[in-house]
Design a protein around this motif. Structure first.
Motif, PDB file in Angstrom:
ATOM      1  N   TRP A 120       0.776  -1.244   0.000  1.00 39.50           N
ATOM      2  CA  TRP A 120       0.000   0.000   0.000  1.00 39.50           C
ATOM      3  C   TRP A 120       0.806   1.292   0.000  1.00 39.50           C
TER       4      TRP A 120
ATOM      5  N   VAL B  73       0.532   5.322  -2.337  1.00 40.90           N
ATOM      6  CA  VAL B  73       0.374   6.679  -1.805  1.00 40.90           C
ATOM      7  C   VAL B  73       1.607   7.544  -2.084  1.00 40.90           C
TER       8      VAL B  73
ATOM      9  N   TYR C 137      -4.869  10.672  -0.919  1.00 41.48           N
ATOM     10  CA  TYR C 137      -4.674   9.318  -0.413  1.00 41.48           C
ATOM     11  C   TYR C 137      -3.998   9.351   0.956  1.00 41.48           C
TER      12      TYR C 137
ATOM     13  N   SER D 235      -6.341  10.575   3.677  1.00 46.33           N
ATOM     14  CA  SER D 235      -7.370   9.565   3.943  1.00 46.33           C
ATOM     15  C   SER D 235      -6.778   8.358   4.667  1.00 46.33           C
ATOM     16  N   ALA D 236      -5.537   7.996   4.291  1.00 43.97           N
ATOM     17  CA  ALA D 236      -4.879   6.861   4.952  1.00 43.97           C
ATOM     18  C   ALA D 236      -4.660   7.171   6.430  1.00 43.97           C
TER      19      ALA D 236
ATOM     20  N   PHE E 166      -8.280   3.301  -3.635  1.00 45.88           N
ATOM     21  CA  PHE E 166      -8.013   3.681  -2.250  1.00 45.88           C
ATOM     22  C   PHE E 166      -8.565   2.631  -1.286  1.00 45.88           C
TER      23      PHE E 166
ATOM     24  N   VAL F 156      -5.810   0.528  -0.212  1.00 46.78           N
ATOM     25  CA  VAL F 156      -5.000   1.202   0.805  1.00 46.78           C
ATOM     26  C   VAL F 156      -5.729   1.152   2.155  1.00 46.78           C
ATOM     27  N   ALA F 157      -7.011   1.520   2.149  1.00 50.51           N
ATOM     28  CA  ALA F 157      -7.794   1.565   3.392  1.00 50.51           C
ATOM     29  C   ALA F 157      -7.794   0.212   4.087  1.00 50.51           C
TER      30      ALA F 157
ATOM     31  N   VAL G 221      -4.273  -0.670   5.443  1.00 49.36           N
ATOM     32  CA  VAL G 221      -3.935   0.141   6.621  1.00 49.36           C
ATOM     33  C   VAL G 221      -4.729  -0.362   7.822  1.00 49.36           C
TER      34      VAL G 221
END
Lengths: 106, 239
Positions: free
Chosen positions: A50, A54, A69, A72-73, B176, B179-180, B183
């Motif tokens: 990930w 970003v 990004y 938001s992350a 995203f 990514v979300a 994470v």
């Protein structure tokens, strides 16, 4: 015709990567040291997937950040610290993302 | 070893299915635009609709498929494409290496099926569940894998049938969700300093190595993180 061969070839290459250590011929009993090494694999792999989505690095050494990004992350990380279930964190995180994106695009 | 019965909280196939569905859903949704894109790009690279669908049915590896389509459209040869496929999917070696001890005693048909379904996403969901439950849950992994496979192939089908109407799908930022999810899975797993060091090292090295090793940066980053975390933990134990 050649495309069919290529598709099968790719399928084979990917499958070998996935199956290799599931095969009994490559079997070994991991000792406590190897187990503690493998204990770091999930976090390390997920991070390596990930973070480059970003952050990017140009060949000139310049770091580029996708601001929407990244912000938001950060929201998602904050939500994840609350220890609620993952699906809720991801859903709220996506809402944060679309809100931030909307604000930036507007 | 026979495959153990579904966990108490997931008793019965139906509930096991619901558990798996709940866990893999965010990642299944996140992958939809990429599945659509895979279908569209394959057609653009000269695949017939049937070939494009079988591409996803048999290879089932998004990053490798997208890069192969791009390379073929650019005139690359089969050997180059296969070499890059190997490099891009080499992180799966790490997955099968990590999961090995949980599955090695299972019958071949289980190992063969789980290997076929072993994507980044399934690895993430499975390891997270193994950590929460204290043990690997084969039924959960199988069901989550099949659900994810269905989503991926339906998305590809949409891409093949109507890709030209869905231009700009990859710019919506739906990725995203990947990514979300990642994470959300990593943060709770970072409980001590060595795990934090592993994550930070993996982050820095994967970003830094990407321009030079665009196919291998995930593996390079992940291995660096693992070595760092492990070394730190051993030093602390020895101290």
């Amino acid at each position: 015709m050649t495309l069919w061969v290529l598709i099968l070839g790719m399928a084979l290459v990917v499958y070998l990567n996935r199956f290799s250590f599931f095969s009994r011929s490559l079997h070994f009993e991991p000792g406590p040291r190897l187990q503690s090494f493998l204990h770091f694999s999930t976090v390390s792999v997920l991070t390596a997937v990930w973070v480059p989505i970003v952050f990017g690095l140009g060949t000139d050494g310049r770091l580029t950040v996708n601001g929407v990004y990244a912000l938001s992350a950060l929201c998602v990380a904050g939500l994840a610290l609350l220890r609620v279930n993952t699906l809720l964190v991801v859903t709220l995180g996506m809402l944060c993302f679309f809100a931030i994106k909307h604000l930036v695009d507007a | 070893m026979s495959v153990s019965a579904p966990r108490p909280e997931c008793t019965g196939r139906f509930t096991a299915f619901t558990c798996a569905f709940r866990d893999i859903l965010p990642l299944s949704l996140a992958v939809l635009p990429w599945g659509v894109l895979c279908g569209t790009m394959a057609i653009k690279a000269g695949f017939s609709p049937l070939q494009a669908q079988f591409f996803s049915l048999l290879v089932f590896a998004g990053a490798a498929q997208l890069s192969a389509s791009t390379m073929l459209a650019g005139g690359a040869g089969a050997v180059t494409v296969l070499g890059s496929t190997f490099a891009i999917t080499s992180q799966h070696l790490l997955y099968s290496f990590t999961i090995q001890r949980h599955v090695i005693a299972m019958p071949l048909r289980w190992r063969a099926a789980l290997a076929f379904l072993l994507t980044d996403e399934l690895f993430a969901v499975t390891m997270r569940r193994a950590e929460a439950e204290g043990d690997f849950d084969a039924w959960h992994a199988l069901l989550a894998g099949i659900i994810f496979y269905a989503f991926w192939n339906l998305a590809t089908l949409f891409g093949i049938l109507g890709g030209q109407y869905l231009a700009g799908l990859d710019h919506l930022g739906l990725d995203f969700a990947i990514v979300a999810t990642f994470v959300a899975m990593t943060v709770p797993a970072i409980r001590d300093r060595s795990m934090l060091a592993a994550a930070l090292c993996s982050a820095v090295v994967s970003v830094a190595s990407q321009p030079w090793f665009p196919d291998l940066h995930v593996v390079i980053g992940a291995l660096s993180g693992m070595v760092t975390g492990f070394a730190l933990e051993q030093t602390r134990k020895a101290a």
